[in-house]
Motif scaffolding. Structure first.
Motif, short mmCIF file in Angstrom:
data_model
loop_
_atom_site.label_atom_id
_atom_site.label_comp_id
_atom_site.label_asym_id
_atom_site.label_seq_id
_atom_site.Cartn_x
_atom_site.Cartn_y
_atom_site.Cartn_z
N GLU A 105 0.85 -1.13 -0.04
CA GLU A 105 -0.15 0.02 -0.07
C GLU A 105 0.72 1.47 0.06
O GLU A 105 0.54 2.15 -0.84
CB GLU A 105 -0.90 0.01 1.14
N ARG A 151 -5.38 2.68 -6.15
CA ARG A 151 -5.00 2.92 -4.38
C ARG A 151 -6.46 2.79 -3.72
O ARG A 151 -6.26 1.82 -2.77
CB ARG A 151 -4.78 4.44 -4.36
N GLU A 152 -7.42 2.96 -4.42
CA GLU A 152 -8.69 2.74 -3.27
C GLU A 152 -8.87 1.40 -3.40
O GLU A 152 -9.33 0.59 -2.20
CB GLU A 152 -9.69 3.34 -3.73
N LEU A 163 -6.52 -0.53 -1.07
CA LEU A 163 -7.03 -0.49 0.56
C LEU A 163 -8.23 -1.12 0.91
O LEU A 163 -8.30 -1.81 1.84
CB LEU A 163 -7.26 1.30 0.58
N PRO A 178 -5.99 8.28 1.25
CA PRO A 178 -5.59 6.86 1.21
C PRO A 178 -4.27 6.60 2.12
O PRO A 178 -4.23 5.61 2.99
CB PRO A 178 -5.14 6.76 -0.41
N SER A 217 -5.57 6.12 5.64
CA SER A 217 -6.23 4.63 5.59
C SER A 217 -5.11 3.55 5.72
O SER A 217 -5.23 2.65 6.78
CB SER A 217 -6.92 4.08 4.39
N SER A 218 -4.06 3.69 5.01
CA SER A 218 -3.09 2.91 5.11
C SER A 218 -2.23 2.82 6.75
O SER A 218 -2.29 1.88 7.35
CB SER A 218 -1.79 3.14 3.97
N HIS A 277 -4.40 1.11 8.77
CA HIS A 277 -4.41 -0.48 8.86
C HIS A 277 -3.26 -0.86 9.48
O HIS A 277 -3.21 -1.98 10.17
CB HIS A 277 -4.19 -0.78 7.32
#
Length: 254
Positions: free
Chosen positions: A140, A154-155, A158, A198, A201-202, A205
């Motif tokens: 990612e 990218r999305e 994810l 993004p 989001s990474s 994660h």
């Protein structure tokens, strides 16, 4: 939902220009299976090459995949069961356009379902499962650093983290449900102009996986719920849905 594939199996540019007879007269080795057609269309939807509201014309799909309209209809029926497309009598098949209410429902269900995914993962995960997810996060971050990477890629990457997490539980039915909801979330994000970062989001994660490694299921569940709530909050659910049309064949061959 059907597993995603890569590119439509067309032999050359001319194969998309000449429609085969409706009885499927194209050579067998150039034809696609019903499942592979469904997979490929699903991939195009998730990658946002086919936006909500796109009319999936059977004749055009038959040209792309060198198959009869009977096979095309069967593939579209598979996708309709996964709520990715809508079959409208006397009009045809269209990529679904989730309402605001449906969008909120999808995220509500994801929070419930993925909370259980987290608990099952922590209870059953092996070192190899953690390694797979850690490699996914590294990928990612590498992808996000590449300025040429398309937002759709990218999305999707994810979203794949959530699917991989569900698959690691060993519960195939649960993984299929998560895969369907993630795909529907991609449609929702496209339709309601997600402003999700993004990179954020990474990072979330990675923090989530750290909590899993600490064997703290409740903290990990809270982390996942907050992550999904932030993604939902990034949607412009008070805006009108865009009316987007495009060339179906070009989108599938992209």
């Amino acid at each position: 939902m059907p597993r995603a594939s890569s590119k439509p199996p067309v032999s050359d540019a001319s194969s998309a220009a000449a429609a085969p007879p409706d009885d499927g007269a194209a050579p067998a080795d150039k034809q696609s299976s019903i499942e592979s057609i469904a997979n490929d269309i699903a991939t195009a939807i998730v990658e946002k090459r086919l936006p909500p509201g796109t009319w999936l014309r059977e004749e055009a799909l038959g040209r792309v995949y060198s198959v009869s309209r009977t096979k095309v209809r069967a593939a579209l029926l598979m996708l309709s069961k996964d709520k990715l497309i809508e079959m409208i009598p006397d009009k045809g098949a269209f990529v679904c356009q989730p309402t605001v209410e449906e969008a909120r429902e999808v995220f509500a269900v994801r929070r419930i379902l993925e909370s259980e995914v987290v608990r099952l993962f922590i209870a059953n995960a092996r070192p190899r499962d953690y390694q797979v997810l850690e490699q996914h996060i590294k990928f990612e971050r590498t992808t996000l650093r590449q300025t040429t990477t398309m937002g759709t890629v990218r999305e999707k990457l994810l979203g794949d983290f959530h699917v991989a997490l569900a698959e690691a539980t060993g519960n195939r039915t649960l993984a299929e449900l998560v895969r369907e909801l993630v795909a529907r979330s991609s449609l929702i994000a496209m339709l309601y102009h997600s402003s999700n970062d993004p990179h954020c989001s990474s990072d979330e994660h990675a923090e989530f996986l750290r909590l899993c490694r600490k064997d703290d299921p409740e903290a990990a569940v809270t982390s996942m719920i907050e992550h999904l709530e932030r993604i939902e909050a990034s949607l412009s659910l008070d805006t009108e849905k865009p009316d987007r049309q495009l060339d179906l064949v070009k989108a599938l061959l992209a």
